[in-house]
Design a protein around this motif. Sequence first.
Motif, PDB file in Angstrom:
ATOM      1  N   SER A  90       0.924  -4.398   6.561  1.00 34.93           N
ATOM      2  CA  SER A  90      -0.309  -4.385   6.214  1.00 34.93           C
ATOM      3  C   SER A  90      -0.807  -4.911   5.197  1.00 34.93           C
ATOM      4  O   SER A  90      -2.091  -5.600   5.350  1.00 34.93           O
ATOM      5  N   ASP A  91       0.048  -5.284   4.082  1.00 32.82           N
ATOM      6  CA  ASP A  91      -0.196  -6.020   2.920  1.00 32.82           C
ATOM      7  C   ASP A  91      -0.621  -7.427   3.439  1.00 32.82           C
ATOM      8  O   ASP A  91      -1.601  -8.233   2.970  1.00 32.82           O
ATOM      9  N   GLU A  92       0.165  -8.013   4.120  1.00 38.12           N
ATOM     10  CA  GLU A  92       0.041  -9.287   4.816  1.00 38.12           C
ATOM     11  C   GLU A  92      -1.099  -9.458   5.828  1.00 38.12           C
ATOM     12  O   GLU A  92      -1.822 -10.478   5.576  1.00 38.12           O
ATOM     13  N   LEU A 115       5.888  -0.931   7.098  1.00 37.15           N
ATOM     14  CA  LEU A 115       4.553  -0.802   7.591  1.00 37.15           C
ATOM     15  C   LEU A 115       3.690  -1.359   6.211  1.00 37.15           C
ATOM     16  O   LEU A 115       2.650  -2.266   6.484  1.00 37.15           O
ATOM     17  N   LYS A 116       4.108  -0.934   5.222  1.00 34.22           N
ATOM     18  CA  LYS A 116       3.315  -1.471   3.838  1.00 34.22           C
ATOM     19  C   LYS A 116       3.305  -2.941   3.882  1.00 34.22           C
ATOM     20  O   LYS A 116       2.063  -3.455   3.517  1.00 34.22           O
ATOM     21  N   LYS A 157       5.239   2.757  18.610  1.00 29.08           N
ATOM     22  CA  LYS A 157       4.150   3.563  17.928  1.00 29.08           C
ATOM     23  C   LYS A 157       3.009   2.399  17.650  1.00 29.08           C
ATOM     24  O   LYS A 157       3.546   1.105  17.213  1.00 29.08           O
ATOM     25  N   PHE A 158       1.918   2.589  17.181  1.00 34.80           N
ATOM     26  CA  PHE A 158       1.018   1.754  16.644  1.00 34.80           C
ATOM     27  C   PHE A 158       0.349   2.193  15.446  1.00 34.80           C
ATOM     28  O   PHE A 158       0.003   3.468  15.459  1.00 34.80           O
ATOM     29  N   PHE A 159      -0.025   1.158  14.578  1.00 31.23           N
ATOM     30  CA  PHE A 159      -0.714   1.697  13.132  1.00 31.23           C
ATOM     31  C   PHE A 159      -1.857   0.692  13.133  1.00 31.23           C
ATOM     32  O   PHE A 159      -1.990  -0.463  13.765  1.00 31.23           O
ATOM     33  N   GLU A 160      -2.799   0.828  11.964  1.00 33.09           N
ATOM     34  CA  GLU A 160      -3.654   0.178  11.776  1.00 33.09           C
ATOM     35  C   GLU A 160      -4.762  -0.403  12.826  1.00 33.09           C
ATOM     36  O   GLU A 160      -5.038  -1.557  13.170  1.00 33.09           O
ATOM     37  N   ASP A 161      -5.247   0.686  13.576  1.00 34.96           N
ATOM     38  CA  ASP A 161      -5.871   0.716  14.648  1.00 34.96           C
ATOM     39  C   ASP A 161      -5.384  -0.281  15.904  1.00 34.96           C
ATOM     40  O   ASP A 161      -6.137  -1.116  16.484  1.00 34.96           O
TER      41      ASP A 161
END
Length: 322
Positions: free
Chosen positions: A317-319, A313-314, A214-218
């Motif tokens: 994303s934060d990093e 994931l958070k 799975k892929f996140f943040e574009d």
Amino acid sequence: MYEEFIKAVDNSKIICLISHQNPDGDTCGSALALYRALKLYGKEQVYIYCDSVFRNSLNVLEGIDEYNKLRIDKCDLAIACDCAEYDRMGGYLELFNKARFRVNIDHHKTNSKYGNINIIEPGVSATCEVMYKIIKALDQKKACLDDTVAKLLYSGLVTDSGGFSFSNVSSQTHEIASKLIAYNFSASDICEHFLKKVSFNVFNLRMRVLSKAKFFEDGKIGLIYFSQEDFLATDTAPEDTEGAINYIRDIDGVEVAVAITQTRQSNSYKISVRTSDRVDASRIASVFGGGGHKNAAGCRISGFYEDVKDKLLKACSDELYQ
């Protein structure tokens, strides 16, 4: 630089070497190389331990069957090999703590320097780089660097540097590698074994898990998950997950790759993080008490899978956007 270590060796009768849990080629290669070197140096009572199951690819390392052969309660000198976190020695931590001399040999920048002798080179490609120089210092007093020791050290270099492809590979890495391959062993066979060959079962495991990535943040974050169901379906184990995460990291545009592996305890997960040079993997892992390198790190998290995934994931994303 290594005088204090050699003095501790000379003043010790019983020596124990400890590899980290979930062992890889670097912790085993460095520990086994030192194990054999100390034997050649003249030390008769040397023992080697690891509180984990070994994955099949490590079975080619000479001396691997010496691990955990005889359990002892105390020693004069205990040496942690490639253990970035103090508790990664698992059940052998007490043995380490009770030793008269406690040596910490490592290359992780997150190492807390928990030994009373710390030989740490943060950021070099592998602990085997550090161990080569230690064994060379011992070798100056009594010959203990032979073909087998060199092969073990080279194996650790190859595995922890991604076949000399990671950003922490330096001119020193290549210089040490060139000195090691002057000994009598096949460097190409080592690379073939550790970097290319997999069993059919492991191939099936990778195919199964990668197909569900799975892929996140574009597309900047990629995630794979190894469940107990995956292991049962392919007749594999958590020890067989090594390397699969790199297929996600290698995708163009992916900045952070995460592998979540369910351990033999249902609500416990081993986490591996791989990143581009723009993102610090060790900072992501440190959120959960783990550590490692800028581009490769890990930790353990307990809880329900969906909660673990969301927390990871958070942190990613934060990093990614800090």
